[in-house]
Design a protein around this motif. Structure first.
Motif, mmCIF file in Angstrom:
data_model
loop_
_atom_site.group_PDB
_atom_site.id
_atom_site.type_symbol
_atom_site.label_atom_id
_atom_site.label_comp_id
_atom_site.label_asym_id
_atom_site.label_seq_id
_atom_site.Cartn_x
_atom_site.Cartn_y
_atom_site.Cartn_z
ATOM 1 N N SER A 76 0.833 -1.197 0.000
ATOM 2 C CA SER A 76 0.000 0.000 0.000
ATOM 3 C C SER A 76 0.871 1.252 0.000
ATOM 4 C CB SER A 76 -0.895 0.014 1.238
ATOM 5 O OG SER A 76 -0.109 0.123 2.416
ATOM 6 N N LYS A 77 0.225 2.386 -0.179
ATOM 7 C CA LYS A 77 0.952 3.659 -0.169
ATOM 8 C C LYS A 77 1.608 3.902 1.183
ATOM 9 C CE LYS A 77 -1.665 6.224 -3.685
ATOM 10 N NZ LYS A 77 -2.390 5.054 -4.229
ATOM 11 N N ALA A 78 0.904 3.560 2.251
ATOM 12 C CA ALA A 78 1.471 3.759 3.584
ATOM 13 C C ALA A 78 2.699 2.886 3.812
ATOM 14 C CB ALA A 78 0.416 3.457 4.640
ATOM 15 N N GLU A 79 2.665 1.664 3.297
ATOM 16 C CA GLU A 79 3.787 0.744 3.498
ATOM 17 C C GLU A 79 5.020 1.204 2.723
ATOM 18 O OE1 GLU A 79 1.555 -3.525 4.320
ATOM 19 O OE2 GLU A 79 1.794 -2.808 2.255
ATOM 20 N N VAL A 80 4.857 1.593 1.470
ATOM 21 C CA VAL A 80 6.022 2.042 0.698
ATOM 22 C C VAL A 80 6.493 3.404 1.179
ATOM 23 C CG1 VAL A 80 5.375 0.699 -1.333
ATOM 24 C CG2 VAL A 80 4.589 3.070 -1.124
ATOM 25 N N GLY A 81 5.612 4.169 1.829
ATOM 26 C CA GLY A 81 6.019 5.456 2.379
ATOM 27 C C GLY A 81 7.047 5.329 3.482
ATOM 28 N N ARG A 82 7.141 4.121 4.052
ATOM 29 C CA ARG A 82 8.149 3.898 5.088
ATOM 30 C C ARG A 82 9.566 3.986 4.541
ATOM 31 N NH1 ARG A 82 6.852 -1.631 7.884
ATOM 32 N NH2 ARG A 82 6.389 -2.189 5.718
ATOM 33 N N THR A 83 9.734 3.852 3.236
ATOM 34 C CA THR A 83 11.077 3.978 2.658
ATOM 35 C C THR A 83 11.605 5.408 2.796
ATOM 36 O OG1 THR A 83 10.203 4.469 0.446
ATOM 37 C CG2 THR A 83 10.586 2.157 0.990
ATOM 38 N N VAL A 84 10.697 6.369 2.891
ATOM 39 C CA VAL A 84 11.094 7.763 3.120
ATOM 40 C C VAL A 84 11.198 8.056 4.612
ATOM 41 C CG1 VAL A 84 10.492 10.187 2.732
ATOM 42 C CG2 VAL A 84 10.012 8.493 0.960
ATOM 43 N N LEU A 124 23.362 -1.942 -0.977
ATOM 44 C CA LEU A 124 22.544 -3.055 -0.512
ATOM 45 C C LEU A 124 21.052 -2.787 -0.712
ATOM 46 C CD1 LEU A 124 24.479 -3.974 2.746
ATOM 47 C CD2 LEU A 124 24.453 -5.231 0.580
ATOM 48 N N ALA A 125 20.647 -1.525 -0.643
ATOM 49 C CA ALA A 125 19.236 -1.201 -0.875
ATOM 50 C C ALA A 125 18.813 -1.564 -2.290
ATOM 51 C CB ALA A 125 18.994 0.286 -0.620
ATOM 52 N N ALA A 126 19.732 -1.442 -3.236
ATOM 53 C CA ALA A 126 19.414 -1.783 -4.629
ATOM 54 C C ALA A 126 19.297 -3.281 -4.847
ATOM 55 C CB ALA A 126 20.485 -1.206 -5.559
ATOM 56 N N THR A 127 19.723 -4.071 -3.859
ATOM 57 C CA THR A 127 19.648 -5.531 -3.991
ATOM 58 C C THR A 127 18.579 -6.139 -3.078
ATOM 59 O OG1 THR A 127 21.326 -5.921 -2.271
ATOM 60 C CG2 THR A 127 22.120 -5.573 -4.516
ATOM 61 N N ALA A 128 17.783 -5.295 -2.432
ATOM 62 C CA ALA A 128 16.779 -5.784 -1.479
ATOM 63 C C ALA A 128 15.755 -6.667 -2.181
ATOM 64 C CB ALA A 128 16.084 -4.611 -0.805
ATOM 65 N N ASN A 129 15.383 -7.772 -1.534
ATOM 66 C CA ASN A 129 14.413 -8.716 -2.098
ATOM 67 C C ASN A 129 12.993 -8.486 -1.601
ATOM 68 O OD1 ASN A 129 16.377 -10.163 -3.571
ATOM 69 N ND2 ASN A 129 16.998 -11.232 -1.694
ATOM 70 N N GLY A 130 12.853 -7.641 -0.584
ATOM 71 C CA GLY A 130 11.524 -7.376 -0.045
ATOM 72 C C GLY A 130 11.455 -5.975 0.527
ATOM 73 N N GLN A 133 13.213 -5.499 4.039
ATOM 74 C CA GLN A 133 14.664 -5.418 3.907
ATOM 75 C C GLN A 133 15.075 -4.056 3.333
ATOM 76 O OE1 GLN A 133 16.301 -8.352 1.274
ATOM 77 N NE2 GLN A 133 18.388 -8.105 2.027
ATOM 78 N N PHE A 134 14.308 -3.592 2.379
ATOM 79 C CA PHE A 134 14.600 -2.307 1.767
ATOM 80 C C PHE A 134 14.480 -1.167 2.783
ATOM 81 C CE2 PHE A 134 13.297 1.344 -0.971
ATOM 82 C CZ PHE A 134 14.480 1.451 -1.692
ATOM 83 N N VAL A 135 13.448 -1.239 3.623
ATOM 84 C CA VAL A 135 13.250 -0.215 4.648
ATOM 85 C C VAL A 135 14.397 -0.223 5.653
ATOM 86 C CG1 VAL A 135 11.778 0.461 6.598
ATOM 87 C CG2 VAL A 135 10.743 -0.130 4.402
ATOM 88 N N VAL A 136 14.914 -1.397 5.978
ATOM 89 C CA VAL A 136 16.052 -1.482 6.903
ATOM 90 C C VAL A 136 17.267 -0.776 6.327
ATOM 91 C CG1 VAL A 136 17.698 -3.064 7.982
ATOM 92 C CG2 VAL A 136 15.253 -3.584 8.034
#
Length: 204
Positions: A76-84, A124-130, A133-136
């Motif tokens: 969802s938008k809220a979930e991907v917003g965590r990347t910011v 490592l962010a460019a290689t994230a599988n999920g 992991q990307f948010v971390v």
């Protein structure tokens, strides 16, 4: 019996002339040093500006990619917003510690070390599988970033002559704004959302 006045060993006129000459000499030396600094600090200004551009480029890199992340991660938008928000949270948590570390070991060392450390979670962010992991990786990016753009502000105030600080600081701030704006502008100017492969290459 008449009293004779002892001669003044330091006549007022001579003392004033000596003080004036010393002041003029010191002023000339300061102007020479400042002038030499102005002649040789172009590369230093470019270096700190590029550091600011790179840090803010990373901080806001995912913002224009959020619609693509919704498709890639089926979130969802809220979930991907965590990347910011994860990167912003990392900045807020680590900024005080980066400042204290810079006071202890030196600002230049912290800036250089942070630049190299930032490359690790960025790759490592460019290689994230999920998404998790990307948010971390994004959070770890935020942890490192204050060592660049936060410490650089104090570094400028400390290393440049006082009369040059406002000019250098304005150039640096302009660079940070450019770094935050350029990634979003470049993607929007393409006229269509970036592809999955382009997303990974840009983040790397």
């Amino acid at each position: 019996m008449p009293r004779f006045r002892e001669p003044d060993p330091f006549p007022l006129d001579e003392t004033a002339d000596a003080v004036l000459a010393a002041g003029q000499s010191a002023t000339s030396e300061n102007e020479a040093v400042a002038g030499g600094f102005e002649d040789n600090d172009t590369l230093a200004i470019i270096a700190v500006t590029l550091a600011g551009i790179g840090a803010f480029f990373n901080l806001y890199a995912t913002q224009p990619l959020l619609p693509l992340f919704e498709q890639i991660f089926h979130a969802s938008k809220a979930e991907v917003g965590r990347t910011v928000s994860a990167a912003t949270l990392g900045v807020a948590l680590s900024a005080p510690f980066c400042g204290a570390l810079a006071e202890r070991v030196g600002r230049r060392k912290v800036i250089v070390l942070s630049i190299f450390l930032l490359a690790i979670p960025t790759i490592l962010a460019a290689t994230a599988n999920g998404l998790t992991q990307f948010v971390v990786w994004r959070f770890l990016q935020g942890i490192v970033m204050p060592g660049i753009f936060g410490v650089t502000i104090a570094y400028i105030a400390e290393e440049w002559p006082r009369h040059r600080v406002p000019q250098v600081m304005s150039i640096y701030v302009s660079g940070t704004v450019l770094g935050g704006f350029s990634w979003s502008h470049l993607n929007r100017s393409r006229g269509h959302p970036p592809s999955h492969s382009l997303c990974r290459s840009k983040l790397a």
